[in-house]
Design a protein around this motif. Structure first.
Motif, PDB file in Angstrom:
ATOM      1  N   VAL A  65     -35.548   0.958 -32.757  1.00  0.00           N
ATOM      2  CA  VAL A  65     -36.888   1.206 -32.214  1.00  0.00           C
ATOM      3  C   VAL A  65     -36.832   2.343 -31.182  1.00  0.00           C
ATOM      4  N   GLN A  66     -35.826   2.278 -30.293  1.00  0.00           N
ATOM      5  CA  GLN A  66     -35.714   3.293 -29.244  1.00  0.00           C
ATOM      6  C   GLN A  66     -35.380   4.667 -29.838  1.00  0.00           C
ATOM      7  N   ASP A  67     -34.442   4.667 -30.792  1.00  0.00           N
ATOM      8  CA  ASP A  67     -34.022   5.942 -31.387  1.00  0.00           C
ATOM      9  C   ASP A  67     -35.184   6.573 -32.163  1.00  0.00           C
ATOM     10  N   GLU A  68     -35.978   5.725 -32.820  1.00  0.00           N
ATOM     11  CA  GLU A  68     -37.143   6.262 -33.537  1.00  0.00           C
ATOM     12  C   GLU A  68     -38.094   6.944 -32.549  1.00  0.00           C
ATOM     13  N   GLN A  69     -38.287   6.297 -31.398  1.00  0.00           N
ATOM     14  CA  GLN A  69     -39.209   6.879 -30.406  1.00  0.00           C
ATOM     15  C   GLN A  69     -38.715   8.253 -29.942  1.00  0.00           C
ATOM     16  N   GLU A  70     -37.397   8.369 -29.709  1.00  0.00           N
ATOM     17  CA  GLU A  70     -36.846   9.671 -29.297  1.00  0.00           C
ATOM     18  C   GLU A  70     -37.079  10.719 -30.387  1.00  0.00           C
ATOM     19  N   ARG A  71     -36.875  10.302 -31.643  1.00  0.00           N
ATOM     20  CA  ARG A  71     -37.028  11.253 -32.747  1.00  0.00           C
ATOM     21  C   ARG A  71     -38.497  11.609 -32.987  1.00  0.00           C
ATOM     22  N   VAL A  72     -39.388  10.644 -32.721  1.00  0.00           N
ATOM     23  CA  VAL A  72     -40.821  10.933 -32.853  1.00  0.00           C
ATOM     24  C   VAL A  72     -41.225  12.017 -31.853  1.00  0.00           C
ATOM     25  N   LEU A  73     -40.610  11.978 -30.683  1.00  0.00           N
ATOM     26  CA  LEU A  73     -40.908  13.019 -29.692  1.00  0.00           C
ATOM     27  C   LEU A  73     -40.482  14.385 -30.248  1.00  0.00           C
ATOM     28  N   LEU A  74     -39.296  14.426 -30.841  1.00  0.00           N
ATOM     29  CA  LEU A  74     -38.812  15.695 -31.416  1.00  0.00           C
ATOM     30  C   LEU A  74     -39.672  16.149 -32.587  1.00  0.00           C
ATOM     31  N   THR A  75     -40.102  15.204 -33.412  1.00  0.00           N
ATOM     32  CA  THR A  75     -40.901  15.609 -34.577  1.00  0.00           C
ATOM     33  C   THR A  75     -42.357  15.889 -34.173  1.00  0.00           C
ATOM     34  N   SER A  76     -42.701  15.600 -32.939  1.00  0.00           N
ATOM     35  CA  SER A  76     -44.024  16.000 -32.453  1.00  0.00           C
ATOM     36  C   SER A  76     -43.965  17.391 -31.833  1.00  0.00           C
ATOM     37  N   MET A  77     -42.745  17.910 -31.642  1.00  0.00           N
ATOM     38  CA  MET A  77     -42.602  19.249 -31.021  1.00  0.00           C
ATOM     39  C   MET A  77     -42.690  20.439 -32.001  1.00  0.00           C
ATOM     40  N   VAL A  78     -42.291  20.672 -33.163  1.00  0.00           N
ATOM     41  CA  VAL A  78     -41.515  19.922 -34.112  1.00  0.00           C
ATOM     42  C   VAL A  78     -40.129  20.565 -34.215  1.00  0.00           C
ATOM     43  N   SER A  79     -39.133  19.934 -33.629  1.00  0.00           N
ATOM     44  CA  SER A  79     -37.789  20.494 -33.588  1.00  0.00           C
ATOM     45  C   SER A  79     -36.996  20.099 -34.831  1.00  0.00           C
ATOM     46  N   CYS A  80     -36.019  20.932 -35.166  1.00  0.00           N
ATOM     47  CA  CYS A  80     -35.030  20.512 -36.162  1.00  0.00           C
ATOM     48  C   CYS A  80     -34.233  19.375 -35.523  1.00  0.00           C
ATOM     49  N   LEU A  81     -34.041  18.301 -36.234  1.00  0.00           N
ATOM     50  CA  LEU A  81     -33.365  17.146 -35.642  1.00  0.00           C
ATOM     51  C   LEU A  81     -31.879  17.409 -35.394  1.00  0.00           C
ATOM     52  N   PHE A  82     -31.347  18.488 -35.970  1.00  0.00           N
ATOM     53  CA  PHE A  82     -29.953  18.830 -35.669  1.00  0.00           C
ATOM     54  C   PHE A  82     -29.794  19.246 -34.204  1.00  0.00           C
ATOM     55  N   ALA A  83     -30.910  19.559 -33.547  1.00  0.00           N
ATOM     56  CA  ALA A  83     -30.834  19.998 -32.151  1.00  0.00           C
ATOM     57  C   ALA A  83     -31.046  18.847 -31.179  1.00  0.00           C
ATOM     58  N   ARG A  84     -30.991  17.621 -31.690  1.00  0.00           N
ATOM     59  CA  ARG A  84     -31.382  16.488 -30.841  1.00  0.00           C
ATOM     60  C   ARG A  84     -30.455  16.280 -29.651  1.00  0.00           C
ATOM     61  N   GLU A  85     -29.198  16.732 -29.739  1.00  0.00           N
ATOM     62  CA  GLU A  85     -28.305  16.562 -28.594  1.00  0.00           C
ATOM     63  C   GLU A  85     -28.659  17.529 -27.464  1.00  0.00           C
ATOM     64  N   VAL A  86     -29.348  18.599 -27.772  1.00  0.00           N
ATOM     65  CA  VAL A  86     -29.726  19.580 -26.738  1.00  0.00           C
ATOM     66  C   VAL A  86     -31.142  19.287 -26.225  1.00  0.00           C
ATOM     67  N   TYR A  87     -32.050  19.041 -27.153  1.00  0.00           N
ATOM     68  CA  TYR A  87     -33.440  18.807 -26.747  1.00  0.00           C
ATOM     69  C   TYR A  87     -33.662  17.364 -26.311  1.00  0.00           C
ATOM     70  N   LYS A  88     -33.006  17.003 -25.216  1.00  0.00           N
ATOM     71  CA  LYS A  88     -33.271  15.691 -24.621  1.00  0.00           C
ATOM     72  C   LYS A  88     -34.627  15.769 -23.912  1.00  0.00           C
ATOM     73  N   ARG A  89     -35.116  14.605 -23.497  1.00  0.00           N
ATOM     74  CA  ARG A  89     -36.465  14.568 -22.931  1.00  0.00           C
ATOM     75  C   ARG A  89     -36.649  15.524 -21.740  1.00  0.00           C
ATOM     76  N   GLU A  90     -35.626  15.583 -20.853  1.00  0.00           N
ATOM     77  CA  GLU A  90     -35.758  16.430 -19.656  1.00  0.00           C
ATOM     78  C   GLU A  90     -35.857  17.909 -20.052  1.00  0.00           C
ATOM     79  N   VAL A  91     -35.073  18.293 -21.064  1.00  0.00           N
ATOM     80  CA  VAL A  91     -35.105  19.699 -21.500  1.00  0.00           C
ATOM     81  C   VAL A  91     -36.469  20.012 -22.128  1.00  0.00           C
ATOM     82  N   LEU A  92     -36.962  19.070 -22.937  1.00  0.00           N
ATOM     83  CA  LEU A  92     -38.285  19.284 -23.550  1.00  0.00           C
ATOM     84  C   LEU A  92     -39.356  19.424 -22.471  1.00  0.00           C
TER      85      LEU A  92
END
Ligand code: SF4
Length: 585
Positions: free
Chosen positions: A473-500
């Motif tokens: 549930v938590q991981d989905e929420q993090e990924r939903v944030l990325l897909t609302s930006m819409v980032s490539c999910l391969f960048a998920r280690e860099v685009y943490k919430r603070e960076v976004l």
């Protein structure tokens, strides 16, 4: 900030007219997945079938697209022919940047064209042309013709469908700029149902970058982080096919319709083998310095005695698993040949490969015969699969038309449900264990990227249901944030919430930047709310017996753990789908 609202182009295919609209909600849903669900709430009909002309086909991008690297994806949303429920599919390529330059946050297509048509659009242009003569043409020829017909270059993106989309296959993809796809859940059939063969997006406008040092410095920091990490090496070097050997070593590579999870012969289709023998070049989505797209070559004899042409075919882990290990094909060039045919037909390669793996086992067991398959399907024999992929793509007979609606639908008719490798839709290329199986089966997109279940399986030995479901549930929420930006999910280690938050702040989206926890939670719930309203019942999802027979490096899959995970995750999903969301905030 480009604007504090959304600018949306709606095209009514019934008359070819467009309307540019303003939509509020940037601070509530950001864009991408959030904007798509907002638009589906506005235009979608939960009570009407997926192919009703009123249903919208939506493409949405995020607030950071065009401003930061790897913000390079587009979210496509529609009611899916696979299950007649709300669905999303994501793709890279050039569409996100082309839309940004055309100055739209989203496109919405409603209605149905009278004849097969193509639409070309830009910042000051909308044109719909009759292309009835393109009916039945494969994706490659379609791409060539659309490029010539509509001209222009630069920030241009071409989305198109092949024969599978025209005939309503639930496995039909939308091809984006040759090497990327809105692959899963049948977006191609939605275009087909609208008589829409292609969409040409011309990014013919311009936009200003923020002035001052803050944005420029932040861009450099983010760029450095993205290119200095081992991500560059992993994704650029061998790319995702590096997973073939890793998973095979872990006994987690689905082979021969998941009858095995390991086979020494898969060395022949490893990422290393593809790189050594077939790789021609790397390429990238617009706005990406990584370039994970690997393009190999295949030779084709077109005339005796020695006339050959070569074709460029992109490969990734998933197509290799689907047309390689799953079908027992262990030669890299043969795998490229199978991917090439799948591309031409406009089929989602994962679904098509898994479907033929099931059909092969069903044929072996005598549940179906040559009358149905028309080709003597046999694990390890690529030529028969080349024929079968054409039959599947063109819906050659009743059997292939039903198979194209999903393996479980065919299995319910012909038998063989126990060995249908379906987790919500045809499985992805990971047999890591219970958490992944549940994550894909119940996940929003039925994608291996909905949540990191495959990596959770590899890192956790304990069988703690609450902890595992909490993670999903938590991981989905993090990924939903990325897909609302819409980032490539391969960048998920860099685009943490603070960076976004910093990135959004640098563009002037101060309110949105300060509210990301609430925004991602809201979009996650909104998506589930619409999904459930269109008929999703996670408790009713079937996990075929084959998944309980799998042995990985951890041993045999634990059926009780699987059941407990399913029941807990289903409950969490229904809670998210039911929760009141304060849409006015
Ligand atoms: S890492 Fe690959 S998929 Fe992601 S944006 Fe770059 S090229 Fe596209």
């Amino acid at each position: 900030m480009i604007r504090d609202h959304f600018r949306v182009l709606r095209v009514d295919l019934a008359d070819g007219r467009g309307e540019v609209m303003t939509l509020e909600g940037r601070d509530r849903v950001a864009g991408g997945s959030g904007l798509a669900v907002l638009l589906f709430e506005k235009y979608g009909r939960v009570d009407k079938p997926w192919d009703d002309p009123e249903q919208p086909l939506i493409f949405a991008l995020g607030p950071l697209t065009g401003y930061f690297p790897l913000m390079s994806k587009t979210v496509c949303a529609f009611k899916s022919p696979y299950h007649d429920q709300y669905a999303e599919s994501h793709a890279g390529g050039r569409s996100a940047l082309a839309l940004r330059f055309a100055d739209y946050d989203a496109l919405v297509f409603t209605g149905k064209a009278e004849r097969l048509s193509a639409v070309a659009l830009g910042s000051r242009r909308l044109e719909m042309r009759d292309v009835h003569y393109m009916r039945g043409l494969d994706l490659q020829i379609t791409g060539k013709m659309l490029r010539r017909m509509f001209g222009g270059a630069g920030h241009r993106s071409i989305l198109r469908i092949g024969p599978a989309g025209e005939m309503g296959s639930a496995m039909a993809c939308i091809n984006a700029d040759t090497y990327r796809h809105f692959g899963r859940l049948g977006g191609g059939a939605v275009m087909g149902a609208k008589n829409l063969k292609g969409i040409v997006i011309q990014g013919d406008g311009a936009f200003d970058l923020p002035e001052g040092k803050t944005y420029a410095k932040l861009f450099q920091d983010v760029y450095k982080k993205l290119t200095d990490t081992d991500m560059m090496d992993k994704y650029h070097n061998l790319g995702t096919p590096v997973n073939v050997n890793v998973l095979n070593g872990l006994r987690a590579l689905p082979c021969r319709n998941l009858q095995q999870t390991h086979d020494e012969a898969m060395e022949g289709i490893s990422g290393e083998k593809f790189a050594e023998e077939t790789l021609m070049r790397n390429t990238a989505c617009s706005g990406c310095p990584i370039g994970c797209i690997h393009v190999g070559f295949m030779r084709e004899k077109f005339m005796e005695p020695n006339q050959y042409l070569y074709r460029q075919v992109s490969y990734d882990h998933e197509p290799i698993f689907a047309t390689g290990s799953m079908l027992g094909v262990t030669n890299a060039f043969k795998v490229l040949a199978l991917i090439d045919v799948t591309e031409k037909m406009g089929l989602d390669v994962m679904s098509a490969g898994v479907a033929l793996a099931w059909a092969t086992e069903a044929l072996e067991r005598g549940l179906i015969s040559l009358k149905e398959t028309l080709a003597t399907l046999k694990f390890g024999e690529p030529e028969t699969y080349i024929e079968a992929l054409v039959h599947l793509g063109r819906g050659e007979n009743d059997f292939y038309r039903l198979l194209g609606q999903g393996v479980l639908k065919a299995a319910k008719h012909y038998g063989g449900e126990d060995f249908a490798c379906v987790l919500g839709q045809e499985m992805a290329g990971y047999a890591t264990g219970e958490v992944f199986f549940i994550s894909q089966a119940l996940g929003f997109r039925h994608s291996h990227l909905d949540a990191g279940g495959y990596s959770y399986d590899q890192k956790h030995q304990e069988k703690d249901v609450e902890k595992a479901v909490g993670f999903l549930v938590q991981d989905e929420q993090e990924r939903v944030l990325l897909t609302s930006m819409v980032s490539c999910l391969f960048a998920r280690e860099v685009y943490k919430r603070e960076v976004l938050a910093e990135c959004l702040g640098s563009l002037g989206y101060k309110t949105l930047a300060g509210d990301l926890e609430a925004v991602s939670g809201r979009v996650q719930k909104l998506r589930w709310k619409i999904r459930v309203a269109t008929g999703f019942n996670p408790s009713a999802v079937e996990i075929p017996k084959r998944f309980t027979e799998v042995t990985t490096w951890k041993g045999k899959v634990d059926g009780d753990y699987l059941k407990a995970l399913k029941s807990d995750y289903a409950r969490s999903i229904m809670e998210m789908g039911r929760e009141e969301t304060d849409d006015r905030r």
